[in-house]
Design an enzyme around this catalytic site. Structure first.
Site, PDB file in Angstrom:
ATOM      1  N   ASP A  67       0.814  -1.218   0.000  1.00  0.00           N
ATOM      2  CA  ASP A  67       0.000   0.000   0.000  1.00  0.00           C
ATOM      3  C   ASP A  67       0.846   1.266   0.000  1.00  0.00           C
ATOM      4  O   ASP A  67       2.062   1.228   0.208  1.00  0.00           O
ATOM      5  CB  ASP A  67      -0.960   0.006   1.204  1.00  0.00           C
ATOM      6  N   HIS A 138      -7.089  -5.168  10.094  1.00  0.00           N
ATOM      7  CA  HIS A 138      -6.847  -4.902   8.661  1.00  0.00           C
ATOM      8  C   HIS A 138      -5.552  -5.566   8.208  1.00  0.00           C
ATOM      9  O   HIS A 138      -4.620  -5.750   8.987  1.00  0.00           O
ATOM     10  CB  HIS A 138      -6.896  -3.403   8.329  1.00  0.00           C
TER      11      HIS A 138
HETATM   12  C1  F6R Z   1       1.497  -1.615   6.058  1.00  0.00           C
HETATM   13  C2  F6R Z   1       0.185  -2.251   6.132  1.00  0.00           C
HETATM   14  C3  F6R Z   1      -0.579  -2.292   7.395  1.00  0.00           C
HETATM   15  C4  F6R Z   1       0.280  -2.556   8.641  1.00  0.00           C
HETATM   16  C5  F6R Z   1      -0.567  -2.532   9.905  1.00  0.00           C
HETATM   17  C6  F6R Z   1       0.257  -2.733  11.151  1.00  0.00           C
HETATM   18  O1  F6R Z   1       2.042  -1.714   4.756  1.00  0.00           O
HETATM   19  O2  F6R Z   1      -0.281  -2.726   5.152  1.00  0.00           O
HETATM   20  O3  F6R Z   1      -1.580  -3.280   7.284  1.00  0.00           O
HETATM   21  O4  F6R Z   1       0.905  -3.805   8.501  1.00  0.00           O
HETATM   22  O5  F6R Z   1      -1.230  -1.302   9.999  1.00  0.00           O
HETATM   23  O6  F6R Z   1       1.112  -1.655  11.320  1.00  0.00           O
HETATM   24  P1  F6R Z   1       2.227  -1.670  12.472  1.00  0.00           P
HETATM   25  O7  F6R Z   1       3.200  -2.714  12.086  1.00  0.00           O
HETATM   26  O8  F6R Z   1       2.830  -0.285  12.412  1.00  0.00           O
HETATM   27  O9  F6R Z   1       1.532  -1.957  13.748  1.00  0.00           O
END
Ligand code: F6R
Length: 249
Positions: A67, A138
């Protein structure tokens, strides 16, 4: 689903790096799906160490990121382009032409998304997809909703996600409200998936991912339908799973 519970964030990152390294060693021209956010940073550091030690060669690897924020240019330090170069690509021998990240400044988003999916198909699909998970379940920016996107699209971020990601910005008002994200179809077509999670704030989402109903309210629950998902999670993220379950799945 294979569930690997590690002592802490570092051992989670090391285990994941070993799996990624195995993939690249067996298939040097692997197509990797990559994530941003806090969770995979340790994995990327481990991969950089392996490259620096001469144990890993990225010269034939192809990558597609999940993304990108809407309306942030590639050189904006908050963009996922910038993140990927800063945390990984600047430190390994990836060829720039083998890196694909959705363009948050594209003039025609529908076309951008269609061409991104075509580029993934043209390289034979994703061999190994790395995922983090949002506190709301998500994956990519496929947010909980009454329906999920199969295809890559420009999506609205939920308040949960905007709040969670505001830690990277000077103020919550600066967090983009929209992003381009691959759809659930791209994720679920990957041949193999590694989902990483660390910390107690991910424990509820992990429980729903592993043992909840498959529902669009928890996009990660669709991973239950995939034949090769490896959850590599630390003890804190696994704290709401019961031991019986870990052994039986
Ligand atoms: C990032 C993405 C998101 C993150 C998720 C967790 O490319 O697609 O789905 O993996 O928001 O983010 P963190 O690792 O910062 O808790």
């Amino acid at each position: 689903m294979r569930i690997i519970v590690t002592e802490d964030y570092q051992s989670m990152s090391r285990k994941a790096a070993m799996m990624v390294a195995g993939q690249i060693s067996l298939k040097p021209d692997s197509v990797l799906g990559l994530a941003t956010g806090s969770t995979p940073i340790g994995l990327y550091q481990e991969l950089i160490k392996m490259y620096q030690a001469g144990d890993l060669d990225f010269s034939k690897v192809r990558t597609f990121n999940l993304d990108e924020y809407y309306n942030l240019s590639a050189d904006d330090p908050q963009s996922y382009h910038y993140f990927m170069y800063d945390n990984l690509f600047n430190h390994i021998n990836m060829k720039p032409e083998n890196v694909s990240i959705l363009d948050g400044m594209a003039s025609d988003f529908d076309r951008e998304c269609r061409e991104y999916e075509k580029a993934i198909r043209d390289c034979g699909g994703i061999d190994l997809q790395i995922l983090g998970i949002g506190v709301n379940g998500h994956i990519g920016f496929n947010e909980p909703d009454s329906a999920l996107n199969v295809y890559t699209a420009l999506v609205d971020l939920t308040d949960d996600t905007i709040n969670a990601n505001s830690r990277f910005f000077d103020s919550p008002d600066l967090v983009p409200r929209k992003a381009l994200s691959v759809g659930m179809g791209v994720i679920l077509r990957a041949r193999r998936i590694i989902l990483l999670a660390s910390g107690e704030n991910k424990a509820e989402a992990i429980r729903e991912t592993v043992s909840g109903l498959v529902t669009t309210n928890t996009p990660s629950s669709f991973l239950q339908l995939h034949p090769d998902v490896n959850l590599i999670i630390d003890k804190a993220a696994a704290s709401l799973l019961d031991g019986e379950l870990i052994r039986s799945v």
